[in-house]
Design an enzyme around this catalytic site. Sequence first.
Site, PDB file in Angstrom:
ATOM      1  CG  ASP A  31      50.584  38.798  34.145  1.00  0.00           C
ATOM      2  OD1 ASP A  31      50.630  39.664  33.662  1.00  0.00           O
ATOM      3  OD2 ASP A  31      49.601  38.279  34.692  1.00  0.00           O
ATOM      4  CD  GLU A  32      49.842  41.729  37.809  1.00  0.00           C
ATOM      5  OE1 GLU A  32      50.314  43.009  37.762  1.00  0.00           O
ATOM      6  OE2 GLU A  32      48.710  41.704  37.875  1.00  0.00           O
TER       7      GLU A  32
ATOM      8  CE  LYS B 257      47.458  41.588  33.970  1.00  0.00           C
ATOM      9  NZ  LYS B 257      48.609  41.988  35.025  1.00  0.00           N
ATOM     10  CB  THR B 258      44.953  37.380  30.951  1.00  0.00           C
ATOM     11  OG1 THR B 258      45.231  37.798  32.440  1.00  0.00           O
ATOM     12  CG2 THR B 258      44.984  35.822  31.349  1.00  0.00           C
TER      13      THR B 258
ATOM     14  NE  ARG C   1      42.089  47.406  40.629  1.00  0.00           N
ATOM     15  CZ  ARG C   1      42.779  47.125  39.492  1.00  0.00           C
ATOM     16  NH1 ARG C   1      42.660  45.711  39.278  1.00  0.00           N
ATOM     17  NH2 ARG C   1      43.618  47.656  38.690  1.00  0.00           N
TER      18      ARG C   1
ATOM     19  CD  GLN D 217      47.350  48.182  37.623  1.00  0.00           C
ATOM     20  OE1 GLN D 217      46.501  47.313  38.176  1.00  0.00           O
ATOM     21  NE2 GLN D 217      47.263  47.894  36.098  1.00  0.00           N
TER      22      GLN D 217
END
Length: 755
Positions: free
Chosen positions: A219-220, A32-33, A605, A250
């Site tokens: 973001d997030e 996504k970044t 993770r 998430q």
Amino acid sequence: MSIYDTLNREQKEAVLTVEGPLLLLAGAGSGKTRVLTHRIAYMIDEMGVNPWHILAITFTNKAANEMRERVDNLVGFGSEQIWVSTFHSTCVKILRRHIDRLGFDNGFTIYDTDDQKTVIKEICKRFQIDTKQLKERAIMSAISSAKDELISPLEYEINAFGDFTKKKIASVYKEYQTILKRSNALDFDDLIMKTVELFKACPDVLYNYQERFKYIMVDEYQDTNTAQFELIRLLADRHHNLCVVGDDDQSIYKFRGANIRNILDYEKVYPEARVIKLEQNYRSTGNILNAANQVIKNNKGRKAKSLWTEKDAGAKVHYRQFDNGYEEAEFVAEDIARKVRKGECGYGDCAILYRTNAQSRIMEERFVLEGMPYNIVGGVNFYARQEIKDILAYLKTIDNGRDDLAVKRIINVPKRGVGNATLDKVQEYADMRNISFYDALREKDQIVSLGKAAAKLEPFVSMMQTFRSKAQYYGIQDMIEDVLEVIDYKGYLNSLNEEDEKTEDRLRNIDEFISKAAIYEQTHDEISLTDFLSEIALVSDVDSMEDADERVRLMTIHSAKGLEFTQVYLVGMEDGLFPSYMTIVSDDPTDMEEERRLAYVGITRAMEDLTLTYAKARMVRGETQYNPVSRFVREIPSELMDNTVPTVKRREEDVFDFRPKAVLKPKITPQPVKPFITQGIGSLNRVAGINKGAAALEADTVLDYTEGDRVRHVKYGEGKVLKLEREPRDYKVTVQFDNAGQKIMYASFAKLKRV
């Protein structure tokens, strides 16, 4: 080849969609970044958007810095005009320019959690609130939640009608905000709330920022609370060019006020929104992703999606079960040591994730015993250490004399013989005149009740006035060094009668702080003490974690959000611990869904290797609990695991019905099954099929071996007892085994036999 040709189909579609509202459902590890940075580059290079009109917001400084670096590399000239920052940093910038419209000075101070607690404690004492019955932490949490929901002290007071506890909290909330205003200070929640208040009270300010930020990316987004949602809604309300990126799977910060409905209902707020799913994962192997998908699909309140990868299946998910937490910790430490020894990974590639901070103790003890390097993320923040807070309090007083908390902290650092009675008289005078504590100190000669005590205040006031005049032409590093020299802080530390080693540690921390100031001055064109203090106030533990540090990371799953590791150990996978017992018996089905999302975050993770561990018996609050293996482990198909998970009869309360209550048929709900508990290790009983390895050990039991004897262990073979220590509930035995080396165990679990 264009840089945009390196993107997959969905990523490229997201980059090319510039106008109008856009929802990017970005799964874990989906790049996504990369999408956000390429989208910014595309807007500037191909669409001719002025960098000045772009705002990119994320949650942590670490993420913001990473995005800033990537944007600079892609865009080059002009990228410095793009605002890439956290929610709080963005609001600080806005408030520094305009908060005077709300009656504050622009040089306000930002209070951290310790500062908040100190103020709340003083208010409770003054209002005669019993903090054993109503704890300061509960009051702070209630006030924070109110601010997250944009509820003012007056609204809270109205809503508290008829509730005795809430009425008390309302009175504290009101006084707390009064003290903050008088001290020209804001807490973290205020940064968002006051910005929203500013925009609503001053339409001209809002209009200017709406025209400034014509293209907004967040973001997030699944972690946003009501205040953050309203902030973004106001900014985007004019042009609607709002791109939000997040993953409802998430969303794990409900306890901090995060509202998952913000992302789930995005299309209701913006019906014209385009939705793009990023499901290709670039982080993990196939087996790890399949395990994550199988767990999260059990949630009902989510948007359908499934992660996939072009990578190989990789190793199966490792599942290991143990008799107790000590054996679990021993295995994890030995497994990491083995992998490092074989060159399969380094210590820094490994992370141990757990549900609660309390689980770190046993792990930490084992790592110390094995001599393995580790770092606990979420320990004492560098800027929360005593010596650093002392120096910061001096700087805050120099920068903002209205910060009562900072002044009171340093008035006796070093000791100046100013007693509490004197401080109380000064505070009474300040309250009567409605001025700051520091201004009251400057008018000490007018406080008749002080008498001769006023003379003790004179040196401090004169010194601070000198510091404040120097601040106009001193650099920050020079200012810190001058303060340290004038107050002889090293001499003060030596006077505390601490161990030499502890004093040396404090001095090294101060040296590191001076280095921080030097770096700030080297990297900023405009040097400002106010901005320097703001930058420090916004630093978190995860932000300061060194990526290259060659240590095993121990942290909660919440702290691990946004990180990735080659080797991940998810420990304590037991019903009653993860998910917690309170979640299992909760009437709210969304509680279990949040726990499952947390498990999903933990699993994703891992890049190459994932190990899940379960202990049959675990000491919790001095009691030994026996819990079944976590339902989240049982939700992973056996073909994805390298070991058999014990079957547990599925209980009715494991299944939640999401249909409206009106259509549910009447049914008898069984009482939830509580974990089997015994009172401490000393009274462990054999439990068939649950803890065959734990033998009973009564308080008066005499072991059949002693120091110097040869003993045999079922796993480690023969060895010699080096040390035997009696503890309240058990014997701690140190054994040097012939082949396995030195081990420390508890007698009730070790089952050692004399040979």
